[in-house]
Design a protein around this motif. Structure first.
Motif, PDB file in Angstrom:
ATOM      1  N   ARG A  62     -66.606  10.069 -11.642  1.00  0.00           N
ATOM      2  CA  ARG A  62     -66.616   9.027 -12.468  1.00  0.00           C
ATOM      3  C   ARG A  62     -67.872   8.289 -12.675  1.00  0.00           C
ATOM      4  N   THR A  63     -68.511   8.096 -11.547  1.00  0.00           N
ATOM      5  CA  THR A  63     -69.647   7.376 -11.777  1.00  0.00           C
ATOM      6  C   THR A  63     -70.648   8.253 -12.494  1.00  0.00           C
ATOM      7  N   ALA A  64     -70.814   9.674 -12.248  1.00  0.00           N
ATOM      8  CA  ALA A  64     -71.670  10.364 -12.947  1.00  0.00           C
ATOM      9  C   ALA A  64     -71.216  10.427 -14.547  1.00  0.00           C
ATOM     10  N   HIS A  65     -69.881  10.479 -14.714  1.00  0.00           N
ATOM     11  CA  HIS A  65     -69.312  10.405 -16.236  1.00  0.00           C
ATOM     12  C   HIS A  65     -69.974   9.272 -16.865  1.00  0.00           C
ATOM     13  N   ALA A  66     -70.066   8.034 -16.279  1.00  0.00           N
ATOM     14  CA  ALA A  66     -70.295   6.736 -16.855  1.00  0.00           C
ATOM     15  C   ALA A  66     -72.058   6.904 -17.078  1.00  0.00           C
ATOM     16  N   GLY A  67     -72.594   7.852 -16.894  1.00  0.00           N
ATOM     17  CA  GLY A  67     -73.956   8.208 -17.131  1.00  0.00           C
ATOM     18  C   GLY A  67     -74.883   7.765 -15.899  1.00  0.00           C
ATOM     19  N   VAL A  68     -74.419   7.761 -14.814  1.00  0.00           N
ATOM     20  CA  VAL A  68     -75.225   7.368 -13.586  1.00  0.00           C
ATOM     21  C   VAL A  68     -75.671   8.871 -13.111  1.00  0.00           C
ATOM     22  N   LYS A  69     -77.010   8.644 -12.698  1.00  0.00           N
ATOM     23  CA  LYS A  69     -77.548  10.150 -12.033  1.00  0.00           C
ATOM     24  C   LYS A  69     -77.134  10.024 -10.587  1.00  0.00           C
ATOM     25  N   VAL A  70     -76.459  11.204 -10.133  1.00  0.00           N
ATOM     26  CA  VAL A  70     -76.203  11.308  -8.641  1.00  0.00           C
ATOM     27  C   VAL A  70     -76.956  12.222  -8.051  1.00  0.00           C
ATOM     28  N   ILE A  71     -77.651  11.977  -6.989  1.00  0.00           N
ATOM     29  CA  ILE A  71     -78.183  13.070  -5.937  1.00  0.00           C
ATOM     30  C   ILE A  71     -77.384  13.170  -5.022  1.00  0.00           C
ATOM     31  N   LEU A  72     -76.825  14.284  -4.511  1.00  0.00           N
ATOM     32  CA  LEU A  72     -75.824  14.363  -3.389  1.00  0.00           C
ATOM     33  C   LEU A  72     -76.506  15.194  -2.322  1.00  0.00           C
ATOM     34  N   VAL A  73     -76.658  14.986  -1.252  1.00  0.00           N
ATOM     35  CA  VAL A  73     -76.781  15.694  -0.039  1.00  0.00           C
ATOM     36  C   VAL A  73     -75.426  15.990   0.506  1.00  0.00           C
ATOM     37  N   THR A  74     -75.438  17.303   0.818  1.00  0.00           N
ATOM     38  CA  THR A  74     -74.195  17.829   1.406  1.00  0.00           C
ATOM     39  C   THR A  74     -74.442  19.155   2.260  1.00  0.00           C
ATOM     40  N   HIS A  75     -73.564  19.212   2.944  1.00  0.00           N
ATOM     41  CA  HIS A  75     -73.653  20.675   3.768  1.00  0.00           C
ATOM     42  C   HIS A  75     -72.017  21.593   3.265  1.00  0.00           C
ATOM     43  N   ASN A  76     -71.464  20.467   2.522  1.00  0.00           N
ATOM     44  CA  ASN A  76     -70.264  21.353   1.955  1.00  0.00           C
ATOM     45  C   ASN A  76     -70.355  21.831   0.719  1.00  0.00           C
ATOM     46  N   CYS A  77     -70.477  23.154   0.802  1.00  0.00           N
ATOM     47  CA  CYS A  77     -70.742  24.084  -0.562  1.00  0.00           C
ATOM     48  C   CYS A  77     -69.795  23.951  -1.412  1.00  0.00           C
ATOM     49  N   ALA A  78     -68.211  23.932  -0.920  1.00  0.00           N
ATOM     50  CA  ALA A  78     -67.323  23.768  -1.905  1.00  0.00           C
ATOM     51  C   ALA A  78     -67.455  22.707  -2.591  1.00  0.00           C
ATOM     52  N   GLN A  79     -67.982  21.614  -2.110  1.00  0.00           N
ATOM     53  CA  GLN A  79     -67.981  20.127  -2.582  1.00  0.00           C
ATOM     54  C   GLN A  79     -69.122  20.277  -3.596  1.00  0.00           C
TER      55      GLN A  79
END
Ligand SMILES: Nc1ncnc2c1ncn2[C@@H]1O[C@H](COP(=O)(O)OP(=O)(O)OP(=O)(O)O)[C@@H](O)[C@H]1O
Ligand SMILES: [Mg+2]
Lengths: 252, 267, 235
Positions: free
Chosen positions: A189-206
């Motif tokens: 939702r945050t991204a849809h609102a136009g906010v850029k997100v950089i996400l570090v994750t080890h969860n590849c499905a995510q």
């Protein structure tokens, strides 16, 4: 490249940071500690919108890179260019540090630091509590919350300033499936609102579910950056292949 | 924060706010510890309207403090040091004010048989001969100076035995008496301090009465020409009162357990 | 030998009979100690904060100096202050020697390094813990310091209690600069020293017991404040 700008708040490292109008540009970013190179010339160009997943093995430098982008670590070389609207990124730490106060006071503190006018704070506070599903615990000591609840609180605390660039360092690492999907929903939702997100994750499905593009970081360098489908279907670098294959073994 | 600042300000003004005319008396401890001042000063204060504030330290330190102009009157018991003090110009004039005597105390069983000694030299010699422990002030006080002179007259080198049977406490009369009682040792003290001393346990007076044990107290007003800040007018009132009939009879009237501690002898 | 039982009954007797001398001495002790510690908190707290959070040349050395000053022997402080305040010293004009103010100054000098050093430690630990988070939340320098000070309350209270304990129990310095003058500068600790030198050991010990009770009361009261603060903070 646009004009260099001084970021106007104290203590934030401004060196090597400039403002662009067309996305985030990390060039030749170099960072060392005790003579040990930790980021060794990171190059990365990102769209000004969408979700970027940053993946890579433990110790690759993902958290350090996020901290550099957030402006709380001073790189020893290279530059970070951010769009004008994204000059003040918000960062959710891998290990969130909450004040020794109630949930409510933690959020009010963040709203105050975000310069939200006093009148508006109760309304924003209620919103954030709902967002984190912590309304019931609002008077509880923040440090007495469960690990997942603390993570959710840290997430909405970062949103208090309504950032245009959100940096998430493994935000769902300790969450149960329901809370994980709640955070993912929130991220989307945050991204849809136009906010850029950089996400570090080890969860590849995510990463698959959320990311538009994936950057792979290995030993202080970005070795691969491509669209998410491309990356998962056909990783180019050996490092990424190895990372994904062990991933597959661990999570069939 | 504000409350802290306020309370500081308040208490500072409270501590500053005080007092009518007063003088500072640099005194030897025996006169203070024996309760003499508590007995006679109220009478002086009532008659003169001047408060006498007594700083009780050893004679050496009292002389020193007075040399720094930190007192208005000096009351100590080391005649030659006092005369030197006046000769150097720090004091206006020295007056005899009262006397008592020194005594040697020790454990009641008296292992060195001081009871039989005919004079002070014999008494000290028998302590040294038996090797019984003797505790000395070792602090350059009036009592210590007197004690050292007596050893010299007896022809005994205490330095040789220092740390052996001869022990220096380097502290006041009270602390030295406490040490002597705890160690079952002999020591020399002025009679007033002993009579007022509460922790005698089985210790008793074992030698007294030799004229060499005479202990003279002197009083000196600090010289305003050397120390312009002294309250010399009030100081002189105090000195005059101590030497007057009123002061002298107040000193003579002070007793502990029926015994007189100080004997007035102003001219 | 006077026994411990004598000491307790002496202490008890002094308290229940409301001995006016005792109350005078206790009152002056409390006044001197609280004034000195309040001043030391006002100076030592910010000094600790500057050492913990500030960045300036010589900060490391200054921190070492402050820590080392914790070991200042009170007698040396008393002697130094005596020489400064003496009529033949540089600050003679203030006429502070043998006044309660001189005793406050002595305790202030003794206690400030303790409060500064403990505050510095507490605040630099917290600054390590919260530093990145507060920067990520875009706190200004002033907001950072304010937040750290607020979070540091338990540690700062401990620093204050340590200072109070040291000041309350201190005898060497106040004896020299106060002079132990009856009704003027006689406090609990100098009374204990005086009674000891008079051989009145039960009285000295009795006063010691009262000192301990007071110290206990002060600590309990301040810890109680801390308890309610925590309850409020955590709602
Ligand atoms: N302050 C520091 N001093 C020295 N080395 C450091 C420091 N901070 C991080 N490092 C090292 O830098 C490397 C990268 O750390 P970083 O936290 O960025 O890893 P990461 O990619 O986030 O790993 P993970 O997936 O385990 O979170 C690690 O080897 C780490 O030990
Ligand atoms: Mg990490």
């Amino acid at each position: 490249m646009a004009e260099p700008r001084i970021i106007p708040f104290p203590d934030h490292d401004t060196q090597g940071k400039t403002v662009t109008s067309d996305g985030i540009k990390v060039q030749n970013l170099y960072l060392e500690r005790d003579g040990q190179p930790l980021l060794r010339g990171v190059n990365l160009g990102l769209n000004a919108t969408g979700v970027t997943a940053l993946i890579g093995p433990n110790g690759a430098g993902k958290s350090l890179l996020l901290k550099c982008i957030a402006g709380i670590l001073q790189p020893d070389g290279g530059s970070i260019d951010l769009p004008e609207t994204q000059r003040f990124p918000a960062l959710v730490f891998q290990k969130p540090v909450l004040l020794r106060r109630s949930v409510r006071s933690n959020l009010l503190h963040a709203l105050k630091l975000a310069k939200v006018p006093r009148k508006l704070r109760p309304g924003r506070l209620a919103e954030l509590l709902v967002l984190a599903d912590l309304t019931r615990q609002s008077e509880a000591p923040a440090r007495a919350l469960s690990g997942g609840e603390q993570q959710r609180l840290a997430m909405v605390r970062a949103l208090a300033a309504k950032p245009q660039l959100l940096l998430l360092d493994e935000p769902t690492a300790s969450l149960d499936p329901a809370a994980t999907s709640a955070i993912e929903e929130l991220t989307k939702r945050t991204a849809h609102a136009g906010v850029k997100v950089i996400l570090v994750t080890h969860n590849c499905a995510q990463a698959r579910r959320l990311a538009d593009d994936v950057a792979f970081l290995s030993r202080g360098q970005v070795t691969e950056h491509s669209a998410a489908e491309t990356f998962f279907a056909d990783p180019k670098s050996d490092g990424a292949r190895a990372y994904l294959s062990s991933e597959l073994i661990l999570q069939p | 924060m504000r409350t802290i600042a306020l309370s500081v300000a308040f208490s500072l003004t409270a501590t500053m706010a005080c007092c009518g005319p007063f003088i500072v008396v640099q005194s030897t401890t025996s006169t203070a510890n024996s309760g003499l001042y508590d007995a006679i000063l109220p009478q002086f204060e009532a008659e003169s309207g001047i408060e006498a504030r007594v700083v009780a330290v050893g004679t050496g330190q009292a002389l020193n403090n007075a040399r720094n102009c930190d007192g208005d009157v000096l009351l100590v018991h080391a005649k030659s040091a006092e005369e030197q003090f006046v000769a150097e110009g720090y004091g206006t004039e020295r007056f005899d004010v009262m006397y008592n005597d020194f005594i040697i105390v020790g454990p009641g069983v008296d292992p060195a048989h001081l009871n039989d000694a005919e004079n002070a030299s014999v008494a000290l010699s028998s302590i040294s001969a038996t090797g019984e422990t003797f505790v000395s002030r070792g602090d350059e006080s009036g009592t210590h100076q007197k004690e050292r002179a007596l050893w010299e007259v007896a022809g005994i080198d205490t330095e040789e035995n220092n740390g052996d049977w001869y022990r220096e406490t380097g502290s006041g009369m009270g602390a030295t008496l406490n040490a002597a009682v705890a160690m079952g040792a002999y020591t020399m003290t002025d009679r007033a301090t002993w009579l007022a001393f509460g922790n005698r346990n089985t210790h008793e007076i074992l030698f007294e009465g030799d004229p060499v044990l005479f202990n003279q107290y002197g009083i000196i007003a600090v010289n305003p020409e050397v120390c312009p800040n002294v309250r010399s007018e009030q100081a002189q009132v105090f000195v005059d009162w101590m030497l007057s009939d009123a002061g002298q009879s107040a000193i003579g009237a002070y007793t502990r357990d029926g015994e007189q501690l100080f004997f007035p002898n102003a001219d | 030998m006077q026994t411990f039982a004598d000491s307790f009954s002496t202490a008890f007797g002094l308290i229940v009979t409301g001995d006016p001398i005792l109350y005078e001495v206790v009152g002056l002790s409390l006044q001197v100690t609280f004034s000195a510690v309040a001043m030391a908190v006002l100076v030592g707290g910010p000094l600790g904060a500057i050492l913990a959070i500030g960045r300036f040349p010589g900060r490391g050395i200054l921190s070492v100096v402050v820590s080392a000053l914790m070991g200042l022997p009170p007698v040396v402080v008393g002697l130094g202050l005596y020489m400064a305040l003496s009529q033949s010293g540089p600050f003679a004009v203030f006429e502070l020697l043998y006044t309660p103010m001189a005793m406050i100054l002595a305790q202030f000098i003794i206690v400030t390094p303790i409060i500064a050093a403990i505050s510095r430690q507490v605040l630099s630990d917290l600054s390590l813990e919260y530093g990145e988070t507060l920067r990520a939340l875009r706190a200004t320098r002033a907001q950072t310091i304010a937040t750290l000070l607020w979070e540091a309350r338990p540690g700062l209270l401990t620093a204050t209690l340590a200072g109070l304990g040291r000041a309350f129990a201190e005898v060497g310095a106040v004896m020299i600069v106060g002079g132990n003058i009856n009704h003027v500068t006689r406090v609990m600790t100098t009374s204990i020293a005086l009674e000891t030198s008079k051989g009145e050991l039960a009285m000295a010990m009795g006063l010691g017991i009262i000192l301990l009770i007071l110290s206990f009361g002060i600590n309990a009261a301040l810890m109680g404040v801390r308890g309610t603060q925590r309850a409020r903070a955590y709602g």
